[in-house]
Write an enzyme that holds these catalytic residues in place. Structure first.
Site, PDB file in Angstrom:
ATOM      1  N   PRO A   9       0.788  -1.226   0.000  1.00 55.24           N
ATOM      2  CA  PRO A   9       0.000   0.000   0.000  1.00 55.24           C
ATOM      3  C   PRO A   9       0.821   1.277   0.000  1.00 55.24           C
ATOM      4  O   PRO A   9       1.871   1.356   0.640  1.00 55.24           O
ATOM      5  CB  PRO A   9      -0.812  -0.103   1.301  1.00 55.24           C
ATOM      6  CG  PRO A   9      -0.017  -1.008   2.170  1.00 55.24           C
ATOM      7  CD  PRO A   9       0.617  -2.002   1.233  1.00 55.24           C
ATOM      8  N   ASN A  10       0.305   2.235  -0.756  1.00 52.74           N
ATOM      9  CA  ASN A  10       0.862   3.596  -0.864  1.00 52.74           C
ATOM     10  C   ASN A  10       2.130   3.678  -1.709  1.00 52.74           C
ATOM     11  O   ASN A  10       2.604   4.782  -1.996  1.00 52.74           O
ATOM     12  CB  ASN A  10       1.118   4.206   0.534  1.00 52.74           C
ATOM     13  CG  ASN A  10      -0.169   4.388   1.309  1.00 52.74           C
ATOM     14  OD1 ASN A  10      -1.080   5.054   0.840  1.00 52.74           O
ATOM     15  ND2 ASN A  10      -0.277   3.761   2.466  1.00 52.74           N
ATOM     16  N   ARG A  17       4.665  10.970  -2.583  1.00 57.56           N
ATOM     17  CA  ARG A  17       4.468  10.595  -1.186  1.00 57.56           C
ATOM     18  C   ARG A  17       5.713  10.907  -0.344  1.00 57.56           C
ATOM     19  O   ARG A  17       6.777  10.314  -0.571  1.00 57.56           O
ATOM     20  CB  ARG A  17       4.202   9.085  -1.151  1.00 57.56           C
ATOM     21  CG  ARG A  17       4.144   8.523   0.226  1.00 57.56           C
ATOM     22  CD  ARG A  17       4.233   7.018   0.228  1.00 57.56           C
ATOM     23  NE  ARG A  17       4.013   6.539   1.567  1.00 57.56           N
ATOM     24  CZ  ARG A  17       4.260   5.305   1.974  1.00 57.56           C
ATOM     25  NH1 ARG A  17       4.732   4.406   1.117  1.00 57.56           N
ATOM     26  NH2 ARG A  17       4.024   4.958   3.201  1.00 57.56           N
ATOM     27  N   TYR A  22      10.962   9.061   1.135  1.00 57.32           N
ATOM     28  CA  TYR A  22      11.028   8.021   0.102  1.00 57.32           C
ATOM     29  C   TYR A  22      11.707   8.453  -1.198  1.00 57.32           C
ATOM     30  O   TYR A  22      11.871   7.640  -2.097  1.00 57.32           O
ATOM     31  CB  TYR A  22       9.608   7.513  -0.197  1.00 57.32           C
ATOM     32  CG  TYR A  22       8.961   6.889   1.025  1.00 57.32           C
ATOM     33  CD1 TYR A  22       9.440   5.690   1.551  1.00 57.32           C
ATOM     34  CD2 TYR A  22       7.889   7.509   1.679  1.00 57.32           C
ATOM     35  CE1 TYR A  22       8.878   5.126   2.685  1.00 57.32           C
ATOM     36  CE2 TYR A  22       7.317   6.950   2.817  1.00 57.32           C
ATOM     37  CZ  TYR A  22       7.819   5.765   3.312  1.00 57.32           C
ATOM     38  OH  TYR A  22       7.261   5.197   4.441  1.00 57.32           O
ATOM     39  N   ASN A  73       8.175  -5.429  -0.904  1.00 62.17           N
ATOM     40  CA  ASN A  73       8.027  -4.251  -0.049  1.00 62.17           C
ATOM     41  C   ASN A  73       6.553  -4.215   0.338  1.00 62.17           C
ATOM     42  O   ASN A  73       5.706  -3.746  -0.427  1.00 62.17           O
ATOM     43  CB  ASN A  73       8.436  -2.962  -0.770  1.00 62.17           C
ATOM     44  CG  ASN A  73       8.403  -1.774   0.180  1.00 62.17           C
ATOM     45  OD1 ASN A  73       7.823  -1.837   1.271  1.00 62.17           O
ATOM     46  ND2 ASN A  73       9.020  -0.676  -0.233  1.00 62.17           N
ATOM     47  N   ALA A  76       3.162  -0.773   4.910  1.00 64.38           N
ATOM     48  CA  ALA A  76       2.686  -0.825   6.300  1.00 64.38           C
ATOM     49  C   ALA A  76       2.286  -2.240   6.729  1.00 64.38           C
ATOM     50  O   ALA A  76       2.362  -2.565   7.921  1.00 64.38           O
ATOM     51  CB  ALA A  76       1.507   0.119   6.471  1.00 64.38           C
ATOM     52  N   HIS A  79       4.339  -4.478   9.155  1.00 60.61           N
ATOM     53  CA  HIS A  79       4.379  -4.339  10.607  1.00 60.61           C
ATOM     54  C   HIS A  79       3.268  -5.085  11.341  1.00 60.61           C
ATOM     55  O   HIS A  79       3.334  -5.212  12.553  1.00 60.61           O
ATOM     56  CB  HIS A  79       4.370  -2.848  10.964  1.00 60.61           C
ATOM     57  CG  HIS A  79       5.390  -2.060  10.198  1.00 60.61           C
ATOM     58  ND1 HIS A  79       6.750  -2.313  10.289  1.00 60.61           N
ATOM     59  CD2 HIS A  79       5.269  -1.070   9.264  1.00 60.61           C
ATOM     60  CE1 HIS A  79       7.399  -1.490   9.478  1.00 60.61           C
ATOM     61  NE2 HIS A  79       6.523  -0.731   8.843  1.00 60.61           N
ATOM     62  N   GLU A  97      12.863  -9.179   1.886  1.00 63.24           N
ATOM     63  CA  GLU A  97      12.012  -8.102   2.399  1.00 63.24           C
ATOM     64  C   GLU A  97      12.728  -6.795   2.104  1.00 63.24           C
ATOM     65  O   GLU A  97      13.932  -6.689   2.361  1.00 63.24           O
ATOM     66  CB  GLU A  97      11.827  -8.291   3.904  1.00 63.24           C
ATOM     67  CG  GLU A  97      11.102  -7.147   4.568  1.00 63.24           C
ATOM     68  CD  GLU A  97      11.023  -7.314   6.089  1.00 63.24           C
ATOM     69  OE1 GLU A  97      11.246  -8.450   6.594  1.00 63.24           O
ATOM     70  OE2 GLU A  97      10.755  -6.303   6.754  1.00 63.24           O
ATOM     71  N   HIS A  99      12.709  -2.391   2.183  1.00 63.23           N
ATOM     72  CA  HIS A  99      12.162  -1.089   2.558  1.00 63.23           C
ATOM     73  C   HIS A  99      13.036  -0.005   1.961  1.00 63.23           C
ATOM     74  O   HIS A  99      14.272  -0.078   2.071  1.00 63.23           O
ATOM     75  CB  HIS A  99      12.096  -0.940   4.077  1.00 63.23           C
ATOM     76  CG  HIS A  99      11.288  -2.031   4.692  1.00 63.23           C
ATOM     77  ND1 HIS A  99       9.917  -2.094   4.572  1.00 63.23           N
ATOM     78  CD2 HIS A  99      11.658  -3.149   5.352  1.00 63.23           C
ATOM     79  CE1 HIS A  99       9.486  -3.188   5.162  1.00 63.23           C
ATOM     80  NE2 HIS A  99      10.530  -3.859   5.630  1.00 63.23           N
ATOM     81  N   ARG A 106      13.233   5.104  12.191  1.00 62.23           N
ATOM     82  CA  ARG A 106      11.962   5.833  12.165  1.00 62.23           C
ATOM     83  C   ARG A 106      11.121   5.505  13.404  1.00 62.23           C
ATOM     84  O   ARG A 106      11.643   5.060  14.412  1.00 62.23           O
ATOM     85  CB  ARG A 106      11.253   5.513  10.839  1.00 62.23           C
ATOM     86  CG  ARG A 106      12.096   5.931   9.622  1.00 62.23           C
ATOM     87  CD  ARG A 106      11.375   5.673   8.336  1.00 62.23           C
ATOM     88  NE  ARG A 106      10.137   6.441   8.261  1.00 62.23           N
ATOM     89  CZ  ARG A 106       9.140   6.164   7.405  1.00 62.23           C
ATOM     90  NH1 ARG A 106       9.269   5.164   6.553  1.00 62.23           N
ATOM     91  NH2 ARG A 106       8.039   6.892   7.411  1.00 62.23           N
TER      92      ARG A 106
HETATM   93  C1  DQA Z   1       8.268   1.144   3.708  1.00 58.17           C
HETATM   94  C2  DQA Z   1       8.337   1.416   5.219  1.00 58.17           C
HETATM   95  C3  DQA Z   1       7.008   1.151   5.890  1.00 58.17           C
HETATM   96  O1  DQA Z   1       7.097   1.401   7.293  1.00 58.17           O
HETATM   97  C4  DQA Z   1       5.948   2.053   5.306  1.00 58.17           C
HETATM   98  O2  DQA Z   1       4.685   1.775   5.878  1.00 58.17           O
HETATM   99  C5  DQA Z   1       5.885   1.978   3.816  1.00 58.17           C
HETATM  100  C6  DQA Z   1       7.133   1.915   3.059  1.00 58.17           C
HETATM  101  C7  DQA Z   1       9.571   1.535   2.987  1.00 58.17           C
HETATM  102  O3  DQA Z   1       9.703   1.173   1.814  1.00 58.17           O
HETATM  103  O4  DQA Z   1      10.419   2.221   3.564  1.00 58.17           O
HETATM  104  O5  DQA Z   1       4.822   2.068   3.221  1.00 58.17           O
HETATM  105  O6  DQA Z   1       8.065  -0.257   3.516  1.00 58.17           O
END
Ligand code: DQA
Length: 142
Positions: A9-10, A17, A22, A73, A76, A79, A97, A99, A106
């Protein structure tokens, strides 16, 4: 080899964003970066993004059935989604995994990942360059 690069997501909003966290690379740029890296490495890559948890679970099932490696990736969901973790646990090939940000620098709620315990390795904090390095690593293992 076909690598599935799955984004949660996102992440489709990369570029607009929170660029201070990012970066300014857009999601379209990220897809292009992965496709170009795959072409350079002589592998196939399938890059996807979804804001729907069940869709990601379905893609992980596809990867498990195909025996394909995954760069994930999960955003959220990393978590807290036990459903995503359980789908990851079914993979037979390596799972990285990933990020973009260094989640450990963070907020505290980003320090824990439910996925790390079933991942082969974790890439965090290297920006979108992490995707390139993850693909190189997978090719080296093959
Ligand atoms: C993320 C880190 C996550 O905590 C966050 O919710 C994201 C992006 C990253 O790529 O740094 O959506 O996975």
């Amino acid at each position: 080899m076909k690598v599935r690069v799955l984004n949660g997501p996102n992440l489709g909003r990369l570029g607009t964003r929170e660029p201070s966290v990012y970066g300014s690379t857009t999601y379209a740029d990220l897809v292009e970066l992965c496709n170009q890296t795959a072409a350079d490495l002589g592998i196939e890559v399938d890059v996807r993004q979804t804001d729907h948890e069940g869709e990601l679970v379905g893609w992980l099932h596809e990867a498990a059935d195909a025996g394909d490696p995954v760069v994930l990736n999960a955003g959220a969901w990393t978590h807290y989604s036990i459903a995503v973790r359980d789908a990851c646990a079914q993979l037979r090939a390596p799972l990285l995994e990933l990020h973009i940000s260094n989640v450990h620098r963070r907020e505290e709620f980003r320090h824990h990942s439910v996925i790390s315990g079933v991942a082969t390795g974790v890439v965090a904090g290297l920006g979108v360059r992490g995707y390139v390095l993850a693909l190189h690593w997978l090719v080296e293992q093959d």
